[in-house]
Scaffold this motif. Structure first.
Motif, PDB file in Angstrom:
ATOM      1  N   UNK A  26       5.746  41.784 -12.088  1.00 28.30           N
ATOM      2  CA  UNK A  26       6.457  40.828 -12.940  1.00 28.30           C
ATOM      3  C   UNK A  26       5.483  39.978 -13.737  1.00 28.30           C
ATOM      4  N   UNK A  27       4.416  39.546 -13.084  1.00 20.06           N
ATOM      5  CA  UNK A  27       3.426  38.735 -13.798  1.00 20.06           C
ATOM      6  C   UNK A  27       2.786  39.551 -14.909  1.00 20.06           C
ATOM      7  N   UNK A  28       2.532  40.804 -14.622  1.00 19.76           N
ATOM      8  CA  UNK A  28       1.932  41.685 -15.613  1.00 19.76           C
ATOM      9  C   UNK A  28       2.866  41.871 -16.786  1.00 19.76           C
ATOM     10  N   UNK A  29       4.148  41.926 -16.492  1.00 17.71           N
ATOM     11  CA  UNK A  29       5.133  42.090 -17.551  1.00 17.71           C
ATOM     12  C   UNK A  29       5.102  40.917 -18.518  1.00 17.71           C
ATOM     13  N   UNK A  30       4.863  39.721 -17.962  1.00 18.69           N
ATOM     14  CA  UNK A  30       4.799  38.548 -18.834  1.00 18.69           C
ATOM     15  C   UNK A  30       3.547  38.566 -19.679  1.00 18.69           C
ATOM     16  N   UNK A  31       2.471  39.085 -19.055  1.00 16.41           N
ATOM     17  CA  UNK A  31       1.208  39.061 -19.783  1.00 16.41           C
ATOM     18  C   UNK A  31       1.178  40.096 -20.894  1.00 16.41           C
ATOM     19  N   UNK A  32       1.795  41.220 -20.653  1.00 19.22           N
ATOM     20  CA  UNK A  32       1.655  42.348 -21.556  1.00 19.22           C
ATOM     21  C   UNK A  32       3.037  42.840 -21.958  1.00 19.22           C
ATOM     22  N   UNK A  33       3.563  42.362 -23.080  1.00 17.21           N
ATOM     23  CA  UNK A  33       4.934  42.698 -23.463  1.00 17.21           C
ATOM     24  C   UNK A  33       5.134  44.192 -23.675  1.00 17.21           C
ATOM     25  N   UNK A  34       4.085  44.859 -24.163  1.00 14.71           N
ATOM     26  CA  UNK A  34       4.218  46.294 -24.389  1.00 14.71           C
ATOM     27  C   UNK A  34       4.451  47.008 -23.071  1.00 14.71           C
ATOM     28  N   UNK A  35       3.670  46.601 -22.078  1.00 19.11           N
ATOM     29  CA  UNK A  35       3.856  47.166 -20.745  1.00 19.11           C
ATOM     30  C   UNK A  35       5.239  46.857 -20.218  1.00 19.11           C
ATOM     31  N   UNK A  36       5.715  45.661 -20.552  1.00 17.88           N
ATOM     32  CA  UNK A  36       7.049  45.271 -20.130  1.00 17.88           C
ATOM     33  C   UNK A  36       8.104  46.192 -20.724  1.00 17.88           C
ATOM     34  N   UNK A  39      -3.329  38.912  -4.144  1.00 25.27           N
ATOM     35  CA  UNK A  39      -1.863  38.834  -4.103  1.00 25.27           C
ATOM     36  C   UNK A  39      -1.436  37.435  -3.694  1.00 25.27           C
ATOM     37  N   UNK A  40      -2.126  36.953  -2.670  1.00 29.98           N
ATOM     38  CA  UNK A  40      -1.776  35.627  -2.175  1.00 29.98           C
ATOM     39  C   UNK A  40      -1.931  34.584  -3.271  1.00 29.98           C
ATOM     40  N   UNK A  41      -3.004  34.725  -4.038  1.00 29.22           N
ATOM     41  CA  UNK A  41      -3.223  33.761  -5.125  1.00 29.22           C
ATOM     42  C   UNK A  41      -2.126  33.847  -6.167  1.00 29.22           C
ATOM     43  N   UNK A  42      -1.778  35.069  -6.542  1.00 34.94           N
ATOM     44  CA  UNK A  42      -0.747  35.232  -7.574  1.00 34.94           C
ATOM     45  C   UNK A  42       0.560  34.636  -7.091  1.00 34.94           C
TER      46      UNK A  42
END
Lengths: 398, 426
Positions: free
Chosen positions: B216-226, B193-196
């Motif tokens: 939020x970071x995951x949302x950027x990585x995976x548009x479908x998940x977003x 978490x700290x790294x992210x």
């Protein structure tokens, strides 16, 4: 999940080198007998666990080397560097110029407190390098002074400072007819102290490995190097990644007694369905058994024989006491290999023998002054005897 | 039940069709709420409305979020759990306790129970809070959530005959190892978490947050998940709007509930004999339970006798005391001393705590400048508080362990010929 290895004393350092070497050369071996993706996952897992990466790509072992004499450490460092495949960290070792004179008390009461801070600092730096730290692997012998005494001290410190991490000690059981007169004293003191502060003790008897070298491998002139290599091979086949319930290695240790005995790998044997193991297994009750299978046909291997309730103690069902870890990726050059890690009564006899011999010496107060000189009183000996007798009794009553 | 009426707009009830709207809003604001038709049928105690209401009550009363194994329990089990939960909350109507659990009748009683719950607390809001979608990386600081929800019921344990103490030791050891694995996983999670947070500095549109959370970071990585997250948030919004609509039109519902209550037969006020609801007890344990009950009763009688004896003895000794100015002064002094001690104890617990720890989860935000808003908690402060609480608890633990050891030694000492060797300190 990364493991930090602490190599203590001459024995610990020599074996540690062989272990890392075996792990890395297996990781690089080309005859994995599995798909490329599988192989890559295996390599990545092995690397993460035991090595850290440096810029120029040479893996650095996650290890701390400790000895009271410089000779062995220097040899170990240079052997690793020479291999070109891997190396030890620059600042990962601690040595003095004194030695411990095979005196447990000297290692525990003098070297320990004196060098505690420096050693723990080095260990801490190594731990901080890990993204996900899962525990310590401490390699030491029981018979000498540094490995045993300092090893017991360091393990105790690790228990205090890293109480939430798992610690496993790899202990070398000395030859029955060993050269060190006071090895039995050293052994009982080591075992009783480790029993309190370590989570798991993995035992290897020199005598047993010697037999493997002589009979199974037909080596005529058995040197320590041969013994260490066999040992490293066994340890490697235990520690390399496998699939159990999850796909990452995690310490699953029996909390009681916690003495384990690694059996020789039945490498290269034809059908694994004929698991002709040591007959003793049928007479020794086990608390827990772990079978690790690698290579061809692991899925069809028949391990039903291990689930026999007669093998296990009455208060534990085989389903709780027996585990199998498998991977299709073959280990080293062996098409098929199997390792048995067992927590059973097998160790009662050797332990009893050592306790008996130590007690005989103690009864005549032989050499005690060498220990009391450095703060290990007769009381401490008596405590050790009591602890170990309790261990023996618990195992006998399984 | 009439308290809530005063808070909403009285004119709202006048419109025709207001009742179905209000009920529909209520239904939308609850998880899987039944249709307004069910409510209407329940007023007339129609059997077909019963099972839907049992299930709704179960969802409301069960402490766990939706989607786990409990949701698939049989109707009888759900009904029984609802009854015992309502009883433990002090639900006054006996008729509910007497309903059959197969869903064949009683929908009106269930409707009354539901409205009782709605009147006691903000149920739709609470359920919404339980199921909310966290966008940030969150962590709770207070301990009350952990203490409040006991977790799913443990699987039925077979304890036939004596249990080997070694097995218990083995289980304890296993538990200890699992605990350590949990701790190291948590540490790994924190490091990551700290790294992210560190690597995504400056990416967030909200200046006060400045870095992204995992979601939020995951949302950027995976548009479908977003997209999926977006849909979840929209559903949450719809429920929020339903809750607002419900609050605006509640009055209509409560007036209608009055009529429902009117159609019931008047109930005799609860007599001294309240039905007790034992949680489901395995039959095999029945014998031991009886034994425990008898032992407890015997103990209670013993205690009462002891108290009586003491009271008599004290009165004999105190004689005519308890009156007079010196006496009341002495009493005041001792009461103040006790209060001071209690206060000191409480302070020991709350020392360095600063303002009391607010409840609920907090979003983790990494800030370089160390500036904190009014309602922000600094990690250092929280850590200090937790450490002092830990120290207090450890002191209590050590004291209790010492008492245990003394008790054990005493018990062992009573057995002649037995040598007690305590295990080497751990």
């Amino acid at each position: 999940m990364s493991i930090v290895t602490v190599q203590l004393g001459q024995c610990g350092n020599q074996i540690g080198f062989e272990v890392f070497d075996a792990l890395l050369s297996d990781s690089h071996s080309s005859q994995g007998l599995c798909s490329m993706r599988e192989n890559e996952a295996y390599q990545a897992s092995c690397k993460e666990r035991f090595f850290s990466e440096e810029e120029n790509g040479v893996p650095i072992a996650r290890a701390v080397l400790v000895d009271m004499e410089p000779k062995v450490i220097n040899q170990t460092l240079s052997k690793a560097a020479q291999s070109g495949q891997w190396k030890y960290g620059q600042h990962a070792c601690f040595c003095q110029k004194q030695g411990s004179g095979n005196n447990w008390a000297y290692g525990y009461s003098v070297h320990g407190p004196r060098h505690e801070e420096s050693i723990m600092n080095i260990i801490r730096k190594e731990v901080e390098k890990c993204d996900s730290f899962s525990g310590f692997f401490i390699i030491m012998s029981m018979a000498g002074g540094t490995g045993s005494g300092l090893g017991a001290f360091v393990t105790q410190n690790l228990e205090d400072q890293y109480s939430n991490s798992l610690k496993m000690n790899q202990i070398i059981w000395p030859y029955g007819t060993g050269e060190v007169i006071v090895q039995n004293y050293n052994s009982i003191l080591t075992l009783s102290h480790l029993y309190r502060s370590s989570d798991a003790l993995l035992l290897h008897e020199n005598d047993a490995i010697h037999k493997i070298c002589a009979k199974l491998m037909n080596i005529k002139q058995i040197s320590f190097s041969d013994i260490n290599q066999v040992l490293a091979h066994q340890l490697g086949s235990v520690f390399q990644p496998t699939y159990s319930a999850e796909s990452s290695f995690h310490y699953r240790r029996n909390p009681l007694g916690i003495d384990r005995h690694v059996r020789p790998p039945l490498s290269g044997l034809p059908p694994l369905s004929k698991m002709s193991l040591n007959k003793d297994l049928h007479f020794n009750t086990s608390i827990a058994n772990l079978v690790i299978l690698r290579g061809k046909d692991v899925q069809s291997a028949d391990v039903e024989g291990f689930k026999d309730p007669a093998l296990y103690t009455s208060w534990l069902k085989p389903v709780n006491a027996f585990n199998v870890w498998k991977t299709q990726r073959a280990f080293s050059k062996y098409e098929k290999s199997a390792v048995l890690v067992s927590n059973s009564q097998f160790l009662v006899k050797p332990l009893d023998m050592i306790v008996g011999k130590a007690w005989n010496m103690f009864a005549s107060k032989a050499y005690i002054h060498q220990y009391t000189k450095f703060g290990i009183e007769e009381e401490d000996f008596l405590d050790s005897f009591t602890s170990l007798e309790q261990v023996v009794a618990s195992y006998c009553n399984l | 039940m009439g308290r809530r009426r005063q808070r909403v707009d009285p004119a709202a009830g006048a419109r025709a069709g207001a009742l179905p709207e209000a009920i529909a809003a209520l239904s939308r604001s609850l998880p899987s709420g039944p249709s307004p038709e069910i409510f209407r049928r329940a007023k007339f105690d129609r059997p077909e409305a019963t099972s839907a209401l049992w299930q709704l009550l179960f969802r409301v009363l069960s402490p766990l979020p939706a989607g786990n194994a409990l949701a698939s329990l049989a109707l009888e089990v759900q009904a029984r759990l609802v009854k015992s939960a309502l009883c433990s909350q002090g639900y006054p109507r006996l008729a509910l306790a007497q309903l059959p659990e197969d869903g064949s009748q009683g929908s009106r009683e269930l409707l009354l129970a539901l409205s009782w719950l709605l009147a006691r607390g903000p149920v739709p809001e609470q359920m919404l809070a339980q199921a909310r979608v966290p966008l940030g990386d969150e962590m709770t600081v207070c301990q009350c959530e952990a203490l409040a929800s006991p977790g799913p019921p443990a699987p039925h344990m077979e304890a036939e005959g004596p249990v080997d103490v070694r097995h218990v030791q083995w289980l304890m050891g296993k538990l200890r190892f699992r605990w350590r694995q949990l701790v190291s996983s948590q540490q790994e999670q924190c490091a990551l978490l700290s790294k992210i947070h560190l690597y995504t500095r400056g990416c967030h549109s909200d200046q006060s947050l400045s870095h992204l959370s995992v979601t939020e970071a995951e949302m950027l990585r995976d548009p479908e998940g977003g997209q999926q997250l977006l849909r979840t948030l929209e559903r949450e919004n719809q429920r929020l709007e339903a809750v607002l609509a419900w609050r605006r039109s509640e009055l209509v519902f409560w007036r209608w509930m009055d009529t429902v209550l009117g159609t019931c037969a008047p109930e005799v006020p609860a007599a001294a004999s309240q039905p007790t609801f034992l949680p489901w007890v395995p039959e095999r344990g029945g014998g031991e339970l009886d034994l425990a009950v008898r032992e407890l009763q015997a103990l209670e009688e013993e205690l009462q006798e002891a108290v009586e004896r003491r009271r008599v003895a004290w009165e004999a000794k105190a004689g005519g005391c308890g009156r007079g100015p010196e006496w009341s002064a002495a009493r005041r002094a001792s009461r103040e001393a006790v209060e001071k001690e209690l206060g000191a104890l409480q302070q020991c617990w709350e020392r360095d705590g600063g303002p009391a720890q607010p409840h609920g989860p907090h979003r983790l935000v990494r800030r370089e400048d160390g500036a904190a808003g009014d309602r922000d908690l600094r990690a250092a402060v929280v850590i200090r508080t937790l450490r002092s609480q830990e120290a207090c608890l450890e002191a209590v633990l050590r004291r209790l362990q010492g008492q245990c050891r003394q008790e054990l030694a005493r018990l062992v000492g009573a057995l002649p010929g037995l040598i007690w060797i305590p295990p080497p300190g751990r």
